[in-house]
Design an enzyme around this catalytic site. Structure first.
Site, short mmCIF file in Angstrom:
data_model
loop_
_atom_site.label_atom_id
_atom_site.label_comp_id
_atom_site.label_asym_id
_atom_site.label_seq_id
_atom_site.Cartn_x
_atom_site.Cartn_y
_atom_site.Cartn_z
N TYR A 61 6.28 -11.53 -0.30
CA TYR A 61 7.30 -10.72 0.35
C TYR A 61 8.68 -11.36 0.17
CZ TYR A 61 3.07 -8.93 2.64
OH TYR A 61 1.82 -8.43 2.91
N HIS A 127 -4.32 -13.84 -0.91
CA HIS A 127 -3.76 -12.48 -0.89
C HIS A 127 -4.48 -11.57 -1.89
CE1 HIS A 127 0.33 -10.18 -0.36
NE2 HIS A 127 -0.72 -9.40 -0.19
N SER A 206 -1.75 -1.50 6.46
CA SER A 206 -1.39 -0.09 6.21
C SER A 206 -2.23 0.88 7.04
CB SER A 206 -1.51 0.25 4.72
OG SER A 206 -0.57 -0.49 3.97
N PRO A 207 -2.39 0.61 8.36
CA PRO A 207 -3.21 1.51 9.18
C PRO A 207 -2.56 2.87 9.36
CG PRO A 207 -2.07 -0.06 10.59
CD PRO A 207 -1.80 -0.49 9.16
N LEU A 208 -1.27 2.96 9.02
CA LEU A 208 -0.56 4.25 9.10
C LEU A 208 -0.30 4.83 7.72
CD1 LEU A 208 1.93 3.25 11.93
CD2 LEU A 208 -0.14 4.64 12.13
N GLY A 209 -1.12 4.42 6.73
CA GLY A 209 -0.97 4.98 5.39
C GLY A 209 0.43 4.79 4.83
N ARG A 210 0.98 3.57 5.03
CA ARG A 210 2.35 3.24 4.57
C ARG A 210 3.39 4.20 5.14
NH1 ARG A 210 -1.23 1.96 0.73
NH2 ARG A 210 -1.19 -0.24 0.17
N SER A 214 2.59 8.71 9.92
CA SER A 214 3.61 8.81 10.98
C SER A 214 4.52 10.00 10.75
CB SER A 214 4.50 7.56 11.00
OG SER A 214 3.73 6.40 10.98
#
Length: 342
Positions: A61, A127, A206-210, A214
């Site tokens: 990152y 990773h 990524s539990p929110l699909g990136r 949302s």
């Protein structure tokens, strides 16, 4: 009324974390460029004060700039309150390269300690798996780092079931990080059962699909030109209309339940079990607070099944990544007997 963030245990070695973590990547990298450092330090400290103490970063990152940011946020007594997770294994150069050789493992760890300004990393993940190096060799060096007190617990990211099993035979794995959400469920067949059989914690990135779960298709309009998601198959125009239908259904159920679509999608991950910790990322206070609220959204078995039906395997268009070669599907490593140490 303040909400108390529950705690959970990851693995069988003693690691305890907040039941929701905070993915820090987007503060420095990949999604719409770096955010102002003072704002991100304030957000990180707000998260810890709110009880979200499991912070996730990586060499990749930036590269490295996210670690420097976290190092600054951890000053002034914050370090003692957090469980710090970081990842090595993607070496940056002219092109990024996956490395798991012992010399690299050690150099990456030393560099992380320096940049973070800490003397020990709580959870150190590989990773990506280096398919040229037997996983036992990489784990051997990680085991030494545990013995030297430089890391406390070992994790793997995007590793296949057999790779996890081999690694765990060298030194206990405390957590496996993997992509898991309503629309990314390929890990459920073999990887999740393997983790549970071996007593390994599960960290869902990524539990929110990136961000798609949302905001749906309109998210794409708000992305800057340099946002990495523009190149992700599921966000491409040819797949967007079909995938947008998934979001619309999630959104409709969220409206019925009186929560946001992201809270609903996150709650689905939280309901997978007390060995699962999602690590949604954000750079905004209001989104952070909303994500924590997902811990208190209750779902029935019927609602879980209904959510899953919205994104059945055939309904989701496009791969998770532009290059699936860097995922668990291609993480088998050579046998230990093939390794010639330099």
């Amino acid at each position: 009324m303040s909400m108390v963030v529950p705690r959970l245990k990851l693995g069988s070695q003693g690691l305890e974390v907040s039941a929701q973590g905070l993915g820090c990547m987007g503060m420095s990298f990949a999604y719409s460029s770096p955010k102002p450092e003072p704002d991100m330090i304030t957000l990180l400290r707000h998260a810890v004060a709110a009880g979200v103490t499991f912070l996730d970063t990586s060499d990749f990152y930036g590269p490295h700039t996210n670690k420097v940011l976290l190092g600054k946020a951890l000053q002034g007594g914050v370090r003692e309150k957090v469980q710090l997770a970081t990842k090595f294994g993607i070496a940056s150069g002219a092109e990024w390269e996956v490395r798991g050789d012992p010399a690299y493992v050690r150099a990456a760890c030393e560099g992380s300690l320096r940049r973070l300004g800490v003397d020990c990393i709580d959870l150190y993940y590989q990773h990506r798996i280096d398919a040229r190096v037997p996983v036992e060799v990489t784990m051997g060096e990680l085991k030494k780092l545990v013995e030297e007190g430089k890391i406390k617990y070992i994790g793997l990211s995007e590793a296949s079931a057999s790779t996890i099993r081999r690694a765990h035979g060298v030194h206990p794995i405390s957590a496996v990080q993997l992509e898991w959400s309503i629309w990314s469920r390929d890990v459920e067949e073999e990887i999740i059962p393997t983790c549970r059989e071996l007593g390994i914690g599960i960290v869902a990135y990524s539990p929110l699909g990136r961000g798609f779960l949302s905001g749906g298709a309109k998210l794409i309009d708000s992305l800057s030109e340099q946002d990495a998601r523009k190149n992700f198959p599921r966000f491409r125009p040819e797949n967007l209309d079909k995938n947008a239908q998934i979001f619309e259904k999630v959104n409709a159920m969220a409206t019925r339940k009186g929560c946001t679509p992201s809270q609903l999608a996150l709650a689905w991950v939280h309901h997978q079990g007390c060995d699962v910790c999602p690590i949604p990322g954000t750079t905004k206070f209001e989104i952070f607070n909303q994500n924590v609220g997902a811990l208190f959204v209750k779902l029935t078995l019927e609602e879980m099944a209904e959510l899953e039906s919205y994104a059945a395997a055939g309904d989701v268009q496009g791969d998770r990544y532009p290059q699936m070669a860097s995922t668990w599907k291609y993480s088998e490593t050579p046998p230990l007997s093939s390794w010639k140490s330099e």
